[in-house]
Design an enzyme around this catalytic site. Structure first.
Site, PDB file in Angstrom:
ATOM      1  CB  ALA A  49       6.584   1.746   8.324  1.00  0.00           C
ATOM      2  CD  GLU A  50       1.051  -3.129   6.553  1.00  0.00           C
ATOM      3  OE1 GLU A  50       0.372  -3.919   5.878  1.00  0.00           O
ATOM      4  OE2 GLU A  50       1.317  -3.312   7.753  1.00  0.00           O
ATOM      5  CB  THR A  51       0.683   3.948   4.818  1.00  0.00           C
ATOM      6  OG1 THR A  51      -0.342   3.558   5.736  1.00  0.00           O
ATOM      7  CG2 THR A  51       0.123   4.889   3.768  1.00  0.00           C
ATOM      8  CB  VAL A  60       4.048  -0.488  12.580  1.00  0.00           C
ATOM      9  CG1 VAL A  60       3.795  -1.656  11.639  1.00  0.00           C
ATOM     10  CG2 VAL A  60       5.261  -0.776  13.462  1.00  0.00           C
TER      11      VAL A  60
END
Length: 146
Positions: free
Chosen positions: A67-69, A64
């Site tokens: 992914a958020e990066t 996650v």
């Protein structure tokens, strides 16, 4: 680095040099390395080693973070300079375990709007097998005056 007129077209190195925290301390701790950056597509790698849960599997939270990066960087490139991107939703489906090697995340823009962005992020292992699928939505809010 002086503030560029746009973030589109910057190299990975130029973008990292522009960002206030560089690659970000958490990304540095986790070994996240940006490979490709644009509003439409962002790619990075991350080692499994050092990012595992107690059973030796890649931690779902590490996926996650990756992914958020990726989604946040793509959103920031799209939003700049008039707006900044702030995450409002992220989800992840974990498909299979990774126990070693490098995983690669590819964020592909699903929506690049005036007030929001959405990305699908696919994380794969070194065999090309899908480890995780994530989706992030960012709100685009007015940037503070410089």
């Amino acid at each position: 680095m002086n503030a560029p007129e746009t973030l589109a077209g910057l190299s990975v190195e130029e973008l990292i040099a522009f960002m206030p925290e560089g690659n970000g301390r958490l990304n540095e701790k986790m070994g996240v390395e940006l490979v490709e950056v644009s509003a439409e597509r962002v790619v990075a790698t991350m080692p499994v080693e050092g990012n595992t849960q107690p059973f030796g599997l890649l931690h779902g939270g590490a996926s996650v973070v990756l992914a958020e990066t990726l989604g946040s960087i793509g959103s920031a490139i799209h939003a700049y300079p008039e707006k900044v991107a702030v995450g409002v939703d992220i989800n992840a489906t974990h498909h299979r375990a990774a126990t070693s090697g490098i995983v690669t995340g590819v964020a592909t823009a699903v929506h690049l709007g005036r007030t929001s962005t959405s990305y699908e992020i696919v994380i794969t292992d070194e065999r090309g097998k899908r480890v995780c699928t994530s989706r992030i939505t960012c709100a685009l809010v007015p940037a503070s005056p410089r």
